[in-house]
Design a protein around this motif. Structure first.
Motif, PDB file in Angstrom:
ATOM      1  N   ILE A  12      -0.436  13.304   6.078  1.00  0.00           N
ATOM      2  CA  ILE A  12       0.496  13.757   7.122  1.00  0.00           C
ATOM      3  C   ILE A  12       0.845  12.506   7.930  1.00  0.00           C
ATOM      4  N   HIS A  20      10.109   5.447   6.966  1.00  0.00           N
ATOM      5  CA  HIS A  20      10.681   4.392   6.123  1.00  0.00           C
ATOM      6  C   HIS A  20      10.364   4.728   4.668  1.00  0.00           C
ATOM      7  N   HIS A  23       6.835   5.916   3.458  1.00  0.00           N
ATOM      8  CA  HIS A  23       6.503   7.341   3.600  1.00  0.00           C
ATOM      9  C   HIS A  23       7.209   8.152   2.511  1.00  0.00           C
ATOM     10  N   THR A  26       5.345   8.106  -1.137  1.00  0.00           N
ATOM     11  CA  THR A  26       4.261   9.048  -1.440  1.00  0.00           C
ATOM     12  C   THR A  26       4.828  10.457  -1.642  1.00  0.00           C
ATOM     13  N   ASP A  51       1.367  14.225  11.538  1.00  0.00           N
ATOM     14  CA  ASP A  51       0.156  13.987  12.309  1.00  0.00           C
ATOM     15  C   ASP A  51       0.626  13.644  13.717  1.00  0.00           C
ATOM     16  N   TRP A 235      -8.207  11.300  13.521  1.00  0.00           N
ATOM     17  CA  TRP A 235      -8.382  11.286  12.064  1.00  0.00           C
ATOM     18  C   TRP A 235      -9.195  12.488  11.568  1.00  0.00           C
ATOM     19  N   ALA A 238      -6.936  15.298  11.707  1.00  0.00           N
ATOM     20  CA  ALA A 238      -5.823  15.226  10.754  1.00  0.00           C
ATOM     21  C   ALA A 238      -6.263  15.605   9.334  1.00  0.00           C
ATOM     22  N   ASN A 241      -5.992  19.144   8.143  1.00  0.00           N
ATOM     23  CA  ASN A 241      -4.721  19.808   7.814  1.00  0.00           C
ATOM     24  C   ASN A 241      -4.721  20.350   6.382  1.00  0.00           C
ATOM     25  N   TYR A 242      -5.461  19.660   5.504  1.00  0.00           N
ATOM     26  CA  TYR A 242      -5.459  20.071   4.096  1.00  0.00           C
ATOM     27  C   TYR A 242      -6.078  21.459   3.903  1.00  0.00           C
ATOM     28  N   HIS A 274     -10.200   9.379   3.072  1.00  0.00           N
ATOM     29  CA  HIS A 274     -10.116  10.525   2.164  1.00  0.00           C
ATOM     30  C   HIS A 274     -11.256  10.608   1.163  1.00  0.00           C
TER      31      HIS A 274
HETATM   32  N1  MSP Z   1      -1.505   9.941   9.881  1.00  0.00           N
HETATM   33  C1  MSP Z   1      -2.193   9.130   8.946  1.00  0.00           C
HETATM   34  C2  MSP Z   1      -2.565   9.930   7.708  1.00  0.00           C
HETATM   35  C3  MSP Z   1      -3.388  11.140   7.958  1.00  0.00           C
HETATM   36  S1  MSP Z   1      -3.697  12.024   6.499  1.00  0.00           S
HETATM   37  C4  MSP Z   1      -4.836  13.150   6.917  1.00  0.00           C
HETATM   38  C5  MSP Z   1      -1.322   7.955   8.529  1.00  0.00           C
HETATM   39  N2  MSP Z   1      -0.003   8.119   8.707  1.00  0.00           N
HETATM   40  S2  MSP Z   1       1.124   7.035   8.417  1.00  0.00           S
HETATM   41  O1  MSP Z   1       2.349   7.530   8.974  1.00  0.00           O
HETATM   42  O2  MSP Z   1       0.699   5.741   8.830  1.00  0.00           O
HETATM   43  O3  MSP Z   1       1.385   7.108   6.884  1.00  0.00           O
HETATM   44  C6  MSP Z   1       0.563   6.464   6.022  1.00  0.00           C
HETATM   45  C7  MSP Z   1       1.016   6.670   4.597  1.00  0.00           C
HETATM   46  O4  MSP Z   1       2.393   6.292   4.400  1.00  0.00           O
HETATM   47  C8  MSP Z   1       0.265   5.731   3.690  1.00  0.00           C
HETATM   48  O5  MSP Z   1      -0.995   6.222   3.354  1.00  0.00           O
HETATM   49  C9  MSP Z   1       1.185   5.692   2.515  1.00  0.00           C
HETATM   50  O6  MSP Z   1       1.019   6.907   1.832  1.00  0.00           O
HETATM   51  C10 MSP Z   1       2.552   5.635   3.176  1.00  0.00           C
HETATM   52  N3  MSP Z   1       2.975   4.250   3.421  1.00  0.00           N
HETATM   53  C11 MSP Z   1       3.255   3.651   4.624  1.00  0.00           C
HETATM   54  N4  MSP Z   1       3.674   2.368   4.407  1.00  0.00           N
HETATM   55  C12 MSP Z   1       3.699   2.104   3.091  1.00  0.00           C
HETATM   56  C13 MSP Z   1       4.109   1.020   2.271  1.00  0.00           C
HETATM   57  N5  MSP Z   1       4.580  -0.112   2.741  1.00  0.00           N
HETATM   58  N6  MSP Z   1       4.016   1.185   0.935  1.00  0.00           N
HETATM   59  C14 MSP Z   1       3.597   2.351   0.370  1.00  0.00           C
HETATM   60  N7  MSP Z   1       3.214   3.378   1.107  1.00  0.00           N
HETATM   61  C15 MSP Z   1       3.178   3.275   2.483  1.00  0.00           C
HETATM   62  O7  MSP Z   1      -1.862   6.983   8.048  1.00  0.00           O
END
Ligand code: MSP
Length: 523
Positions: A12, A20, A23, A26, A51, A235, A238, A241-242, A274
């Motif tokens: 999340i 961007h 996000h 994934t 989140d 965390w 968060a 959530n699953y 995770h």
């Molecule tokens: N909120 C937490 C996740 C909680 S899950 C219970 C978080 N969020 S985040 O907005 O930072 O998103 C992280 C996720 O975005 C990464 O784990 C990845 O899946 C994706 N990515 C963010 N930047 C990225 C890149 N530059 N390249 C690939 N994936 C990236 O962490």
């Protein structure tokens, strides 16, 4: 596990900012995998979400003169919901951590941990990264340089650190070291790929410390059920959530039907949360652990990890606006090995779009439709006997289906696409070799001409089904061009296991030319 749901999740995402392509990456990969499993006929559940608690979001809202709830609501409406449309994602559910079901479920889970003796009160004194929302051990604290001069920074991701001393509740993570190592040992697929697995195992082998799981110096979070002075550390909340999204604490039947998750898709930055903390929490609460955590790599732009703060962040709609959502989805699935870092560039997207999509696939579809249009008035003829050349096409499709299916099973969409592209290449080669435009001019070769074009149309039918999880819009258009719906039904209802069965398009099917699937783009 026939009755078990194939349940896939994305992380999340923090709503401190707009999405961007990291996000989007994934989320699209999960969408491709789940669409494929739906076409296998499985009961699929695909969850994504946001989140919304924690300091990072709170501070961003304050900087913008809003309450965190207002800020989150606005970003959800203007950015995160539209993203799903932009990149054409068919998720089954979307959870926001500010929703009632998450509040209720999280409190129930925490109470359970408390009642089972997995929690104690203590004082935390140490370093915290608001950027990563994580506590950072003394070994990972560095002196900042350049614009971080005078600050401490995290060795894990370079983010700035703050020193905190406060009363916290702790989770007895240290008690789970052996149980976790046993889990990795007995289930080699629990954390994949191998690089992430090795990293996690050696991290756990070094020993685990108890984890601070609440905060008591701000209130943007969910209250700890037995102590109103504390909110849950973001965390720990968060991860829940699953389970809260599928009914934990609110709908036990739904929860049992879907839990445990089949795959948690995550970026490698959050693999430890995770694959270490989350299964330990589940064990402590007496719940089964997920089947797999799959950690993918970074998208690199100009050789650097793409991120908003580095100003090399690209918005998904910039790419989709130029190339369309299908090409966006195709590019990320094809050009990057899922699980490894991958460099992306506009030049590469542009080149693949034209070589692989416009010339390779789109052109094939329009040539076949237009030949059936001109030689048979757009009505699919009956094929004559299949020669070796046609048998080769049939064989290529059979092996492509088997290989692509195995690749999706192994969470390797790039390999699935490589296998499916053997069909695109085979069909293009077949047409060049058979030259139906020449056969059309030869006396007494009507049946041969029909056989060639029916073979090509059947190949396109197979491609429409196999590529539908990746490029649903182009494939819907191809399905329409093939006039397949009356005889075969909805594209999404076509089963992977049935793709290679030959001769599904009946004689007399109306084949029409539709607008080019991938029109050329000048940039
Ligand atoms: N909120 C937490 C996740 C909680 S899950 C219970 C978080 N969020 S985040 O907005 O930072 O998103 C992280 C996720 O975005 C990464 O784990 C990845 O899946 C994706 N990515 C963010 N930047 C990225 C890149 N530059 N390249 C690939 N994936 C990236 O962490």
């Amino acid at each position: 596990m026939p009755d078990q749901t194939f349940y896939v999740t994305t992380p999340i995402y923090y709503v401190n900012d707009a999405p961007h392509i990291g996000h989007g990456y994934t989320t699209v990969m999960g969408d491709i995998i789940t669409r494929w499993h739906r076409q296998r006929g499985e009961d699929v559940w695909y969850l994504t979400g946001t989140d919304e608690h924690g300091l990072k979001v709170l501070r961003k809202a304050e900087q913008n003169g809003m309450t965190p709830q207002e800020w989150a609501d606005r970003l959800i409406e203007t950015e995160w919901m539209p993203l799903l449309e932009t990149i054409d994602v068919a998720n089954d559910d979307f959870i926001r951590t500010t929703e009632e079901r998450h509040l209720v479920g999280s409190k129930a889970f925490w109470q359970d941990l408390y009642d089972r003796g997995a929690v104690y009160k203590g004082e935390f004194s140490g370093w915290y990264s608001v950027g990563a929302e994580e506590f950072v051990g003394d070994d990972d604290v560095l002196d900042g340089e350049g614009e971080d001069e005078g600050f401490k920074v995290s060795a894990l991701d370079g983010s700035r650190l703050e020193h905190v001393t406060e009363e916290n509740y702790f989770f007895k993570l240290s008690e789970y070291q052996q149980a976790l190592l046993d889990l990795y040992e007995q289930n080699p697929d629990f954390i994949q790929p191998a690089s992430a697995r090795n990293e996690v195992i050696s991290f756990v082998q070094r020993g685990l410390k108890d984890l601070s799981m609440s905060r008591s110096t701000f209130d943007w979070g969910i209250q700890v059920p037995w102590d109103e002075k504390h909110v849950m550390y973001v965390w720990i909340e968060a991860l829940l959530n699953y389970v809260t999204a599928i009914g934990y604490g609110t709908d036990q039947d739904a929860f049992e039907k879907r839990w445990p998750a089949s795959i948690h898709l995550v970026g490698k930055d959050i693999a430890r949360f995770h694959a270490v903390i989350w299964p330990a929490m589940l064990m402590a609460a007496g719940q089964p652990v997920p089947h797999q955590v799959f950690a993918h790599g970074w998208l690199l732009v100009g050789g650097q990890k793409m991120s908003k703060s580095k100003a090399n962040g690209i918005r998904p709609d910039e790419i989709v606006g130029t190339f369309g959502s299908d090409a966006y989805r195709y590019y990320f699935a094809r050009a990057i090995t899922f699980g490894s870092d991958g460099s992306i560039s506009w030049e590469d997207i542009h080149a693949r779009y034209h070589a692989e999509l416009a010339n390779g696939f789109g052109n094939l579809a329009s040539r076949v439709a237009s030949m059936i249009g001109s030689y048979f008035d757009g009505s699919l003829p009956a094929a004559g006997e299949l020669t070796d050349a046609e048998q080769r096409v049939v064989g290529t499709i059979e092996s492509a289906v088997a290989d692509a299916d195995a690749a999706i099973e192994a969470v390797a969409p790039q390999d699935a696409l490589a296998a499916i592209w053997r069909v695109v290449d085979e069909l293009n080669g077949y047409l060049t070799e058979q030259a139906p435009w020449k056969v059309a001019k030869e006396e007494g070769q009507r049946e041969r001409l029909a056989t060639i074009l029916v073979t090509a149309a059947e190949g396109l039918r197979a491609l429409a089904v196999l590529l539908n999880p990746v490029m649903p819009k182009a494939c819907a258009s191809l399905w329409e061009s093939l006039g397949a719906e009356p005889a075969l039904g909805n594209l999404a209802d076509q089963r992977i296991a049935d793709v290679a069965r030959w001769g599904q398009l009946p004689e007399g099917t109306t084949i029409t030319k539709v607008p080019s699937l991938f029109p050329r783009i000048e940039t």
